[in-house]
Design an enzyme around this catalytic site. Structure first.
Site, PDB file in Angstrom:
ATOM      1  N   ASN A  49      -8.161   8.534   7.693  1.00 21.26           N
ATOM      2  CA  ASN A  49      -9.408   8.612   8.661  1.00 21.26           C
ATOM      3  C   ASN A  49      -9.684  10.283   8.713  1.00 21.26           C
ATOM      4  O   ASN A  49     -10.956  10.388   9.091  1.00 21.26           O
ATOM      5  CB  ASN A  49      -8.480   8.240   9.915  1.00 21.26           C
ATOM      6  CG  ASN A  49      -7.988   6.696  10.114  1.00 21.26           C
ATOM      7  OD1 ASN A  49      -8.924   5.873  10.160  1.00 21.26           O
ATOM      8  ND2 ASN A  49      -6.969   6.436   9.769  1.00 21.26           N
TER       9      ASN A  49
ATOM     10  N   TRP B 205       2.015   3.175   2.475  1.00 19.00           N
ATOM     11  CA  TRP B 205       2.963   3.500   3.465  1.00 19.00           C
ATOM     12  C   TRP B 205       4.036   2.235   3.372  1.00 19.00           C
ATOM     13  O   TRP B 205       5.350   2.523   3.261  1.00 19.00           O
ATOM     14  CB  TRP B 205       2.456   3.420   5.032  1.00 19.00           C
ATOM     15  CG  TRP B 205       3.238   3.744   5.984  1.00 19.00           C
ATOM     16  CD1 TRP B 205       3.311   3.005   7.306  1.00 19.00           C
ATOM     17  CD2 TRP B 205       4.247   4.472   6.026  1.00 19.00           C
ATOM     18  NE1 TRP B 205       4.316   3.623   8.043  1.00 19.00           N
ATOM     19  CE2 TRP B 205       4.762   4.429   7.347  1.00 19.00           C
ATOM     20  CE3 TRP B 205       4.943   5.494   5.251  1.00 19.00           C
ATOM     21  CZ2 TRP B 205       5.959   5.373   7.983  1.00 19.00           C
ATOM     22  CZ3 TRP B 205       5.833   6.496   5.646  1.00 19.00           C
ATOM     23  CH2 TRP B 205       6.492   6.362   6.835  1.00 19.00           C
TER      24      TRP B 205
ATOM     25  N   GLY C 144       1.008  -1.181   0.175  1.00 20.84           N
ATOM     26  CA  GLY C 144      -0.003  -0.091  -0.047  1.00 20.84           C
ATOM     27  C   GLY C 144       0.995   1.326  -0.046  1.00 20.84           C
ATOM     28  O   GLY C 144       2.132   1.299  -0.180  1.00 20.84           O
TER      29      GLY C 144
ATOM     30  N   SER D 113       3.938  10.324  10.089  1.00 19.13           N
ATOM     31  CA  SER D 113       4.606  10.072   8.889  1.00 19.13           C
ATOM     32  C   SER D 113       3.550   9.725   7.883  1.00 19.13           C
ATOM     33  O   SER D 113       3.220   8.224   7.655  1.00 19.13           O
ATOM     34  CB  SER D 113       5.481   8.649   9.292  1.00 19.13           C
ATOM     35  OG  SER D 113       5.148   7.732   9.789  1.00 19.13           O
TER      36      SER D 113
ATOM     37  N   LYS E  21      -5.242   7.140  17.924  1.00 16.09           N
ATOM     38  CA  LYS E  21      -5.300   8.375  17.099  1.00 16.09           C
ATOM     39  C   LYS E  21      -6.210   8.327  16.057  1.00 16.09           C
ATOM     40  O   LYS E  21      -6.734   9.438  15.600  1.00 16.09           O
ATOM     41  CB  LYS E  21      -4.031   8.893  16.754  1.00 16.09           C
ATOM     42  CG  LYS E  21      -3.127   7.798  15.806  1.00 16.09           C
ATOM     43  CD  LYS E  21      -3.212   7.876  14.614  1.00 16.09           C
ATOM     44  CE  LYS E  21      -2.401   7.045  13.919  1.00 16.09           C
ATOM     45  NZ  LYS E  21      -2.249   7.079  12.161  1.00 16.09           N
TER      46      LYS E  21
ATOM     47  N   ASP F 147       1.983  11.563  16.324  1.00  9.78           N
ATOM     48  CA  ASP F 147       0.867  10.942  15.388  1.00  9.78           C
ATOM     49  C   ASP F 147      -0.580  11.478  15.258  1.00  9.78           C
ATOM     50  O   ASP F 147      -0.904  11.538  14.328  1.00  9.78           O
ATOM     51  CB  ASP F 147       1.238   9.258  15.710  1.00  9.78           C
ATOM     52  CG  ASP F 147       0.904   8.611  14.297  1.00  9.78           C
ATOM     53  OD1 ASP F 147       0.649   9.079  13.311  1.00  9.78           O
ATOM     54  OD2 ASP F 147       0.796   7.249  14.747  1.00  9.78           O
TER      55      ASP F 147
END
EC number: 1.1.1.94
Length: 338
Positions: free
Chosen positions: A261, A13, A11, A143, A196, A249
């Site tokens: 998100n 990341w 994906g 990140s 988060k 984060d």
């Protein structure tokens, strides 16, 4: 020194980390189930579904054969959505047994398993035999793949109870624009990384509704308070939550349009239905699943998480989001430090 590294998960990341590790001088093979994706990466050096217009290093090799990817690898980086993690880990374990290898396992998965509420490192430790792994390291922090791709300055945490293994990961990833710190608080790093995403959905939703900076700052700050409460209840170091895998984060995920998100929350705030948002996104929205797991876990542990509870009602019980916000703001007045 150059290492042979396998990256499982192509994906946004996973593929960008694989590319960065390649540019750091390591011998990297990127594994994906998708044959078309692998062909694109190997022939055009592109991954258009996840990273539009980005051109990957021609030294990065992709494959659909997991055994080929991990053979002779000293390090295996796993970047798989939580709900698919066990399947990949079990397959990997069988391959490592066959190959008689014991690599360092690093993961960058952020979430909690449904029903068991287990963190990714717990899942990996159950499904990958101790005979087949050196240690398990968590890579977490603020990140976005899109920013790392353009070599924006980035700082993250490598967390492991064995600090020598964390330091090994630190050296593998660090370069002129990507700085890695070490931490021995795996519990805190993983709870911060998972929870988060819940707050990011909320932050997107309030912006979609037309609220401004004050509302977003309040949500992020009080969101951090409940993330810390749940993490500490499971033994996390409270200081971890003011570090990179905590507030760092949280801030980047709850304020950036690069966050899926946040984007999901924004669409919900504009009145779209959850299923339509999921269909439009085309990628896993970890925060949706984590909201359910965290809500159920907080009730079992009797930890107060009002923002998480409000989002659970919106996502899973169909409550109107404006009603949920009104109820949050009309709760009994308390001390900030409770």
């Amino acid at each position: 020194m150059a290492e042979k590294i396998a990256v499982l998960g192509a994906g946004s990341w996973g593929s960008i980390l694989a590319n960065m590790l390649t540019e750091n001088g390591h011998n990297v093979i990127l594994w994906s189930r998708n044959e078309d994706q692998v062909k694109q990466l190997n022939t055009n050096h592109t991954n258009p579904r996840y990273m539009k217009d980005f051109v990957y290093s021609d030294k990065l090799v992709a494959t659909t054969d997991m055994k080929q990817a991990v053979k002779d690898a000293n390090v295996i980086l796993i970047v798989i959505p939580t709900k698919g993690l066990r399947e990949v880990a079990q397959k990997l374990n069988n391959i490592l047994t066959e190959l008689n290898q014991k690599p360092l396992i690093i993961h960058a998965t952020k979430g909690l398993e449904q029903n068991t509420y287990k963190r990714p490192s717990e899942m990996l430790s159950e499904d990958i035999s101790p005979n087949n792994r050196e240690a398990i390291v968590v890579l977490s922090g603020p990140s976005h793949a899109e920013d790392v791709a353009i070599k924006d300055m980035t700082a993250v945490t490598a967390a492991c109870e064995d600090l020598q293994s964390a330091k090994k990961a630190q050296k593998l990833f660090s370069n002129s624009y990507f700085r890695v710190y070490t931490n021995d608080d795996v519990i805190g790093a993983e709870f911060g990384a998972a929870l988060k995403n819940i707050i990011a959905i909320g932050a997107g939703a309030i912006q979609g509704l037309g609220y401004h900076d004050n509302a977003r700052a309040a949500l992020i700050t009080r969101g951090l308070a409940e993330i810390r409460r749940l993490g500490v209840a499971f033994g996390a170091n409270p200081m971890t939550f003011i570090g990179l895998s905590g507030v760092g984060d949280l801030v980047v995920t709850a304020t950036s349009k690069n966050s899926r998100n946040w984007r999901a929350g924004y669409q919900l705030g504009q009145g779209k239905k959850l299923q339509d948002v999921i269909d439009n996104m085309g990628m896993v929205i970890e925060g949706v699943y984590t909201t359910k797991a965290a809500y159920e876990l907080s009730r079992k542990r009797q930890v107060q998480m009002p923002i998480t509870e409000a989002l659970y009602r919106v996502l899973y019980e169909g409550e109107d989001i404006k009603t949920a916000i009104s109820q949050l703001m009309s709760r009994d007045l308390t001390s900030e430090n409770e």
